[in-house]
Motif scaffolding. Sequence first.
Motif, PDB file in Angstrom:
ATOM      1  N   LYS A 175      -0.392  -4.143   2.777  1.00 32.72           N
ATOM      2  CA  LYS A 175      -0.723  -5.313   3.537  1.00 32.72           C
ATOM      3  C   LYS A 175      -1.544  -5.407   4.266  1.00 32.72           C
ATOM      4  O   LYS A 175      -2.207  -4.416   5.271  1.00 32.72           O
ATOM      5  CB  LYS A 175       1.024  -5.965   4.102  1.00 32.72           C
ATOM      6  CG  LYS A 175       1.973  -5.715   3.082  1.00 32.72           C
ATOM      7  CD  LYS A 175       1.604  -6.527   2.221  1.00 32.72           C
ATOM      8  CE  LYS A 175       2.713  -7.137   1.126  1.00 32.72           C
ATOM      9  NZ  LYS A 175       2.994  -7.032  -0.208  1.00 32.72           N
ATOM     10  N   PHE A 176      -2.598  -6.161   4.048  1.00 31.39           N
ATOM     11  CA  PHE A 176      -3.504  -6.947   5.425  1.00 31.39           C
ATOM     12  C   PHE A 176      -2.095  -7.321   6.911  1.00 31.39           C
ATOM     13  O   PHE A 176      -2.113  -8.779   6.418  1.00 31.39           O
ATOM     14  CB  PHE A 176      -4.584  -7.701   4.596  1.00 31.39           C
ATOM     15  CG  PHE A 176      -5.468  -9.081   5.896  1.00 31.39           C
ATOM     16  CD1 PHE A 176      -6.100  -7.661   6.159  1.00 31.39           C
ATOM     17  CD2 PHE A 176      -5.111  -9.411   6.110  1.00 31.39           C
ATOM     18  CE1 PHE A 176      -7.084  -7.621   7.427  1.00 31.39           C
ATOM     19  CE2 PHE A 176      -6.320 -10.379   7.102  1.00 31.39           C
ATOM     20  CZ  PHE A 176      -6.785  -9.178   7.574  1.00 31.39           C
ATOM     21  N   GLY A 177      -2.642  -7.085   7.329  1.00 35.28           N
ATOM     22  CA  GLY A 177      -2.557  -7.544   8.623  1.00 35.28           C
ATOM     23  C   GLY A 177      -3.452  -7.625   9.532  1.00 35.28           C
ATOM     24  O   GLY A 177      -3.814  -8.939   9.752  1.00 35.28           O
ATOM     25  N   CYS A 178      -4.769  -7.556  10.324  1.00 35.41           N
ATOM     26  CA  CYS A 178      -4.827  -7.722  11.227  1.00 35.41           C
ATOM     27  C   CYS A 178      -6.922  -7.486  10.812  1.00 35.41           C
ATOM     28  O   CYS A 178      -7.263  -7.564  11.507  1.00 35.41           O
ATOM     29  CB  CYS A 178      -4.442  -6.501  12.806  1.00 35.41           C
ATOM     30  SG  CYS A 178      -4.773  -4.596  12.611  1.00 35.41           S
ATOM     31  N   GLY A 179      -6.615  -5.963   9.845  1.00 36.24           N
ATOM     32  CA  GLY A 179      -8.056  -6.176   9.455  1.00 36.24           C
ATOM     33  C   GLY A 179      -8.625  -4.325  10.976  1.00 36.24           C
ATOM     34  O   GLY A 179      -9.949  -4.334   9.975  1.00 36.24           O
ATOM     35  N   ALA A 225      -7.038  -1.266  12.255  1.00 32.50           N
ATOM     36  CA  ALA A 225      -6.838  -1.217  12.668  1.00 32.50           C
ATOM     37  C   ALA A 225      -5.817  -0.786  13.754  1.00 32.50           C
ATOM     38  O   ALA A 225      -5.714  -0.157  14.588  1.00 32.50           O
ATOM     39  CB  ALA A 225      -7.050   0.569  12.797  1.00 32.50           C
ATOM     40  N   GLN A 226      -5.363  -2.294  14.438  1.00 34.41           N
ATOM     41  CA  GLN A 226      -4.332  -2.417  15.190  1.00 34.41           C
ATOM     42  C   GLN A 226      -2.895  -2.771  14.728  1.00 34.41           C
ATOM     43  O   GLN A 226      -1.964  -2.669  16.276  1.00 34.41           O
ATOM     44  CB  GLN A 226      -4.595  -3.382  16.119  1.00 34.41           C
ATOM     45  CG  GLN A 226      -5.959  -3.057  16.845  1.00 34.41           C
ATOM     46  CD  GLN A 226      -6.103  -2.237  17.477  1.00 34.41           C
ATOM     47  OE1 GLN A 226      -5.087  -2.457  18.375  1.00 34.41           O
ATOM     48  NE2 GLN A 226      -7.055  -1.307  17.409  1.00 34.41           N
ATOM     49  N   CYS A 227      -1.901  -3.126  13.514  1.00 30.83           N
ATOM     50  CA  CYS A 227      -0.661  -3.325  13.513  1.00 30.83           C
ATOM     51  C   CYS A 227       0.072  -2.068  12.383  1.00 30.83           C
ATOM     52  O   CYS A 227       1.098  -1.883  11.826  1.00 30.83           O
ATOM     53  CB  CYS A 227      -0.979  -4.854  12.868  1.00 30.83           C
ATOM     54  SG  CYS A 227      -1.110  -4.738  10.884  1.00 30.83           S
ATOM     55  N   GLY A 228      -0.522  -1.243  11.927  1.00 36.79           N
ATOM     56  CA  GLY A 228      -0.481  -0.590  10.784  1.00 36.79           C
ATOM     57  C   GLY A 228      -0.290  -0.973   9.826  1.00 36.79           C
ATOM     58  O   GLY A 228       0.668  -0.532   8.655  1.00 36.79           O
ATOM     59  N   ALA A 229       0.186  -2.105   9.390  1.00 35.56           N
ATOM     60  CA  ALA A 229       0.331  -3.156   7.963  1.00 35.56           C
ATOM     61  C   ALA A 229      -0.517  -2.336   6.882  1.00 35.56           C
ATOM     62  O   ALA A 229       0.432  -2.410   5.944  1.00 35.56           O
ATOM     63  CB  ALA A 229       0.365  -4.437   7.583  1.00 35.56           C
ATOM     64  N   CYS A 230      -1.139  -2.038   7.054  1.00 40.40           N
ATOM     65  CA  CYS A 230      -2.035  -0.913   5.787  1.00 40.40           C
ATOM     66  C   CYS A 230      -1.829   0.270   5.644  1.00 40.40           C
ATOM     67  O   CYS A 230      -2.752   0.512   4.955  1.00 40.40           O
ATOM     68  CB  CYS A 230      -3.454  -1.933   6.325  1.00 40.40           C
ATOM     69  SG  CYS A 230      -3.696  -0.699   7.303  1.00 40.40           S
ATOM     70  N   ARG A 282      -4.873   4.172   8.282  1.00 38.41           N
ATOM     71  CA  ARG A 282      -5.335   2.405   8.251  1.00 38.41           C
ATOM     72  C   ARG A 282      -5.842   2.417   7.225  1.00 38.41           C
ATOM     73  O   ARG A 282      -7.246   2.552   7.728  1.00 38.41           O
ATOM     74  CB  ARG A 282      -5.578   1.544   9.654  1.00 38.41           C
ATOM     75  CG  ARG A 282      -4.640   2.352  10.690  1.00 38.41           C
ATOM     76  CD  ARG A 282      -3.513   1.857  10.536  1.00 38.41           C
ATOM     77  NE  ARG A 282      -2.628   2.029  11.502  1.00 38.41           N
ATOM     78  CZ  ARG A 282      -1.682   2.689  11.493  1.00 38.41           C
ATOM     79  NH1 ARG A 282      -1.197   3.191  10.919  1.00 38.41           N
ATOM     80  NH2 ARG A 282      -0.664   3.264  12.768  1.00 38.41           N
ATOM     81  N   CYS A 285      -7.188  -0.594   6.234  1.00 35.65           N
ATOM     82  CA  CYS A 285      -7.674  -2.204   6.237  1.00 35.65           C
ATOM     83  C   CYS A 285      -9.341  -1.392   6.729  1.00 35.65           C
ATOM     84  O   CYS A 285     -10.392  -1.797   7.168  1.00 35.65           O
ATOM     85  CB  CYS A 285      -7.404  -2.955   7.028  1.00 35.65           C
ATOM     86  SG  CYS A 285      -7.498  -2.203   9.033  1.00 35.65           S
TER      87      CYS A 285
END
Length: 152
Positions: free
Chosen positions: A35-39, A41-46, A56, A58
């Motif tokens: 998933k794309f979250g922040c783009g 490297a701050q959220c970990g979704a990717c 990360r 992204c």
Amino acid sequence: MAMLKINGQTHELDVPDGKPLLWVLRDDLGLTGTKFGCGIAQCGACTVLAGGNAMRSCTLPATIASSLEITTIDGLETPVAQAVQAAWVDLDVPQCGFCQSGQVMSAVALLSKNPKPSDQDIDGAMAGNICRCATYQRIRAAIHQAAQQLEA
Ligand code: FES
Ligand code: FES
């Protein structure tokens, strides 16, 4: 041109310099589990596994990733991954679910290196994976449950 090893398959792709691995996975290969979250490297979704480490996607250029074995949520199949996914289901960890692909990948990376993590180990390894639904307690419990299952 880049040769990418993803989930055990080699892909030869025309990738512009600097294009993040995340967009190669999602747009070029249709692997939308990441998933794309922040783009930034701050959220970990990717999060994906790159050479066994949680990274990360992204901010990881696909051309650099070409030197590494990449595993995404779509290609998880090790015993550790199966134990993590079973614990996630058993404890009903996700709420909205958006962050959970990244959470699972980080949990798999942790347990692959540290089969019996303490709460502190878990909090340290998972600190870069943000959950807006605050499922952190269930994530921690699921990692302990997966560790116990793998030990049994
Ligand atoms: S989308 Fe990559 S860390 Fe947030
Ligand atoms: S389950 Fe909703 S952001 Fe984590």
